[in-house]
Write a protein that holds these residues in place. Structure first.
Motif, PDB file in Angstrom:
ATOM      1  N   ASP A  24      11.109  -4.505  13.152  1.00 45.20           N
ATOM      2  CA  ASP A  24      12.588  -4.831  12.838  1.00 45.20           C
ATOM      3  C   ASP A  24      13.116  -4.015  11.544  1.00 45.20           C
ATOM      4  O   ASP A  24      12.620  -4.241  10.424  1.00 45.20           O
ATOM      5  N   PHE A  25      13.673  -2.854  12.053  1.00 46.08           N
ATOM      6  CA  PHE A  25      14.230  -1.763  11.292  1.00 46.08           C
ATOM      7  C   PHE A  25      15.412  -2.465  10.281  1.00 46.08           C
ATOM      8  O   PHE A  25      15.584  -2.098   9.328  1.00 46.08           O
ATOM      9  N   GLU A  26      16.234  -3.515  10.833  1.00 48.11           N
ATOM     10  CA  GLU A  26      17.168  -4.053  10.075  1.00 48.11           C
ATOM     11  C   GLU A  26      16.454  -4.686   8.652  1.00 48.11           C
ATOM     12  O   GLU A  26      16.797  -4.679   7.556  1.00 48.11           O
ATOM     13  N   GLN A  27      15.329  -5.406   8.911  1.00 44.63           N
ATOM     14  CA  GLN A  27      14.649  -5.908   7.762  1.00 44.63           C
ATOM     15  C   GLN A  27      14.298  -4.735   6.697  1.00 44.63           C
ATOM     16  O   GLN A  27      13.932  -4.756   5.546  1.00 44.63           O
ATOM     17  N   GLU A  28      13.833  -3.756   7.422  1.00 46.81           N
ATOM     18  CA  GLU A  28      13.509  -2.553   6.407  1.00 46.81           C
ATOM     19  C   GLU A  28      14.560  -2.231   5.798  1.00 46.81           C
ATOM     20  O   GLU A  28      14.594  -1.663   4.385  1.00 46.81           O
TER      21      GLU A  28
ATOM     22  N   GLY B   2      14.629   0.603   2.387  1.00 44.77           N
ATOM     23  CA  GLY B   2      14.368   1.948   3.103  1.00 44.77           C
ATOM     24  C   GLY B   2      13.271   2.914   2.253  1.00 44.77           C
ATOM     25  O   GLY B   2      12.383   2.279   1.577  1.00 44.77           O
ATOM     26  N   ASN B   3      13.158   4.334   2.549  1.00 44.26           N
ATOM     27  CA  ASN B   3      12.346   5.105   1.831  1.00 44.26           C
ATOM     28  C   ASN B   3      10.998   5.030   2.321  1.00 44.26           C
ATOM     29  O   ASN B   3      10.113   5.046   1.356  1.00 44.26           O
ATOM     30  N   ARG B   4      10.714   4.641   3.443  1.00 40.12           N
ATOM     31  CA  ARG B   4       9.463   4.568   4.014  1.00 40.12           C
ATOM     32  C   ARG B   4       9.325   5.085   5.242  1.00 40.12           C
ATOM     33  O   ARG B   4      10.240   5.176   6.093  1.00 40.12           O
ATOM     34  N   ARG B   5       8.118   5.825   5.468  1.00 41.28           N
ATOM     35  CA  ARG B   5       8.058   6.860   6.673  1.00 41.28           C
ATOM     36  C   ARG B   5       6.869   6.024   7.808  1.00 41.28           C
ATOM     37  O   ARG B   5       5.966   5.668   7.321  1.00 41.28           O
ATOM     38  N   LEU B   6       7.192   6.259   8.823  1.00 40.61           N
ATOM     39  CA  LEU B   6       6.280   6.060   9.980  1.00 40.61           C
ATOM     40  C   LEU B   6       6.230   7.447  10.700  1.00 40.61           C
ATOM     41  O   LEU B   6       7.377   7.851  11.453  1.00 40.61           O
ATOM     42  N   GLU B   7       5.167   7.923  11.235  1.00 35.85           N
ATOM     43  CA  GLU B   7       5.144   9.032  11.905  1.00 35.85           C
ATOM     44  C   GLU B   7       3.815   8.823  12.941  1.00 35.85           C
ATOM     45  O   GLU B   7       2.755   8.565  12.533  1.00 35.85           O
TER      46      GLU B   7
ATOM     47  N   VAL C 240       0.749  -1.108   0.012  1.00 36.10           N
ATOM     48  CA  VAL C 240      -0.096  -0.050  -0.046  1.00 36.10           C
ATOM     49  C   VAL C 240       0.879   1.080  -0.196  1.00 36.10           C
ATOM     50  O   VAL C 240       2.046   1.339   0.410  1.00 36.10           O
ATOM     51  N   HIS C 241       0.302   2.224  -0.329  1.00 37.18           N
ATOM     52  CA  HIS C 241       1.052   3.690  -0.458  1.00 37.18           C
ATOM     53  C   HIS C 241       0.931   4.445   1.047  1.00 37.18           C
ATOM     54  O   HIS C 241       1.833   4.845   1.269  1.00 37.18           O
ATOM     55  N   GLY C 242      -0.317   3.993   1.663  1.00 36.26           N
ATOM     56  CA  GLY C 242      -0.369   4.908   2.911  1.00 36.26           C
ATOM     57  C   GLY C 242      -1.148   3.929   3.750  1.00 36.26           C
ATOM     58  O   GLY C 242      -1.753   3.218   3.380  1.00 36.26           O
ATOM     59  N   VAL C 243      -1.032   4.122   5.177  1.00 35.46           N
ATOM     60  CA  VAL C 243      -1.561   3.465   6.193  1.00 35.46           C
ATOM     61  C   VAL C 243      -2.032   4.447   7.253  1.00 35.46           C
ATOM     62  O   VAL C 243      -1.477   5.443   7.575  1.00 35.46           O
ATOM     63  N   ILE C 244      -3.442   4.518   7.380  1.00 36.06           N
ATOM     64  CA  ILE C 244      -4.040   5.225   8.819  1.00 36.06           C
ATOM     65  C   ILE C 244      -4.139   4.036   9.767  1.00 36.06           C
ATOM     66  O   ILE C 244      -5.178   3.375   9.724  1.00 36.06           O
TER      67      ILE C 244
ATOM     68  N   GLY D 212       6.105   5.175   0.692  1.00 39.50           N
ATOM     69  CA  GLY D 212       4.953   5.400   1.502  1.00 39.50           C
ATOM     70  C   GLY D 212       5.153   5.751   2.739  1.00 39.50           C
ATOM     71  O   GLY D 212       6.337   6.059   3.355  1.00 39.50           O
ATOM     72  N   VAL D 213       3.917   5.905   3.634  1.00 38.25           N
ATOM     73  CA  VAL D 213       3.824   6.723   4.817  1.00 38.25           C
ATOM     74  C   VAL D 213       2.854   5.902   5.589  1.00 38.25           C
ATOM     75  O   VAL D 213       1.825   5.581   5.153  1.00 38.25           O
ATOM     76  N   ALA D 214       3.255   5.644   6.683  1.00 39.58           N
ATOM     77  CA  ALA D 214       2.256   5.074   7.751  1.00 39.58           C
ATOM     78  C   ALA D 214       2.068   6.207   8.876  1.00 39.58           C
ATOM     79  O   ALA D 214       2.909   6.475   9.561  1.00 39.58           O
ATOM     80  N   LEU D 215       0.714   6.324   9.271  1.00 43.98           N
ATOM     81  CA  LEU D 215       0.403   7.224  10.418  1.00 43.98           C
ATOM     82  C   LEU D 215      -0.061   6.485  11.456  1.00 43.98           C
ATOM     83  O   LEU D 215      -1.100   5.749  11.348  1.00 43.98           O
ATOM     84  N   SER D 216       0.748   6.720  12.706  1.00 41.79           N
ATOM     85  CA  SER D 216       0.143   6.026  13.943  1.00 41.79           C
ATOM     86  C   SER D 216      -0.757   7.027  14.446  1.00 41.79           C
ATOM     87  O   SER D 216      -0.427   7.934  15.120  1.00 41.79           O
ATOM     88  N   VAL D 217      -2.158   6.711  14.227  1.00 41.80           N
ATOM     89  CA  VAL D 217      -3.149   7.772  14.775  1.00 41.80           C
ATOM     90  C   VAL D 217      -3.626   7.457  16.192  1.00 41.80           C
ATOM     91  O   VAL D 217      -4.106   8.132  16.845  1.00 41.80           O
TER      92      VAL D 217
END
Length: 303
Positions: free
Chosen positions: A231-235, A240-245, A192-196, A215-220
């Motif tokens: 697991d950021f090593e797996q990421e 990379g080039n994926r955001r979690l906010e 997916v491109h985005g996660v809410i 893509g970006v995931a928003l922790s709402v």
């Protein structure tokens, strides 16, 4: 006036009591509240965040009985929806005019009360994902208040919406709201491109792993009330080039609340009220909300 106050000695942590009338600041309107809504955050975390004897709640709707002394905001007699920090579950509420929107003719005041926190949160989260036209967007906790708004608003923005719910019965009606897929687990879901993300815990980690490049995931929210391990090593191995906010709704809600009310008035948005009743039954409603026995929004009538 009467209000619901936080009382740790009560089974539901709430009771109706007499409290002092609010005294509006120059930039605040005084509202006679006739309906308010409960959010999961309001009831699940009230013991940690609301002092004993305080009036909880952020969402309320009613009629302005005194306009702001500084001349801002709606006039006395206006029907309004409000979104502010605390004090919503009472017969009267003083609220900053930056957080007050006029309710259009034809929109029921109880419906307006269901919009503020969950609706504005979903609207701002969808916007924060950026352009979603034709892109896949995952909404977790899609059966809840924020989730059902997010499904509708992302679909209105022409996203391909994947709605994740805890069980099949909690997914009822989500396809009609615009979801293209309704799932009870994330295994097998395409990138997916985005996660809410409204649940937190392990599900946030699973959802983040579904992001495509850029893509970006928003922790709402954190309805699970569990921590998340990623697991950021797996990421890194994924490139990379994926955001979690962590998502924060922010302030100044008037304009966005107005957008939501307009969508409701035009039949483009359904607040999905799952429980409506007297504030004297708030204990039952709060417990059902905590136990995830309800879908959509809870509205209490203060009359």
């Amino acid at each position: 006036m009467r209000a619901l106050v936080h009382d740790p000695a009560e089974a539901a942590g709430l009771r109706i009591a007499d409290v002092s009338d609010p005294e509006p600041a120059p930039n605040e309107v005084l509202v006679r509240v006739t309906a308010a809504s409960l959010n999961f955050l309001d009831v699940a975390y009230r013991h940690d965040r609301v002092p004993a004897g305080a009036v909880p709640g952020v969402d309320a709707a009613g009629v302005v009985i005194a306009a702001a002394r500084d001349g801002s905001g709606p006039a006395a007699g206006s029907r309004v929806a409000t979104f502010g920090p605390g004090g919503a579950w009472a017969e009267q509420r003083a609220v900053d005019t930056a957080d007050v929107a006029t309710v259009p003719d034809g929109v029921d005041i109880d419906v307006a009360a269901a919009l503020p926190a969950a609706g504005v949160t979903a609207l701002r989260a969808v916007r924060k994902l950026g352009p979603v036209l034709g892109r896949r967007v995952l909404v977790t906790g899609a059966s809840g208040g924020v989730g059902r708004f997010a499904v509708q608003l992302a679909a209105l923005a022409a996203a391909y919406v994947v709605a994740a719910v805890g069980s099949a019965n909690r997914g009822t009606g989500l396809t009609e709201l615009g979801a293209r897929e309704v799932v009870t687990e994330l295994a097998g879901v395409q990138p997916v491109h985005g996660v809410i993300e409204n649940v937190g815990g392990p599900l946030l980690g699973e959802a983040f792993a579904l992001l495509e490049e850029g893509g970006v995931a928003l922790s709402v929210g954190q309805a699970s009330r569990q921590p998340t391990t990623i697991d950021f090593e797996q990421e890194r191995l994924r490139g990379g080039n994926r955001r979690l906010e962590p998502f924060v709704v922010g302030g100044g809600h008037r304009d966005d609340l107005g957008v939501l009310l307009d969508l409701v008035a035009r039949g483009r948005l359904d607040p999905q009220i799952g429980w409506r009743g007297s504030w004297e039954q708030v204990g039952d409603a709060a417990q059902a909300l905590i136990e995830r026995r309800l879908t959509g929004k809870v509205v209490i009538e203060i009359r």
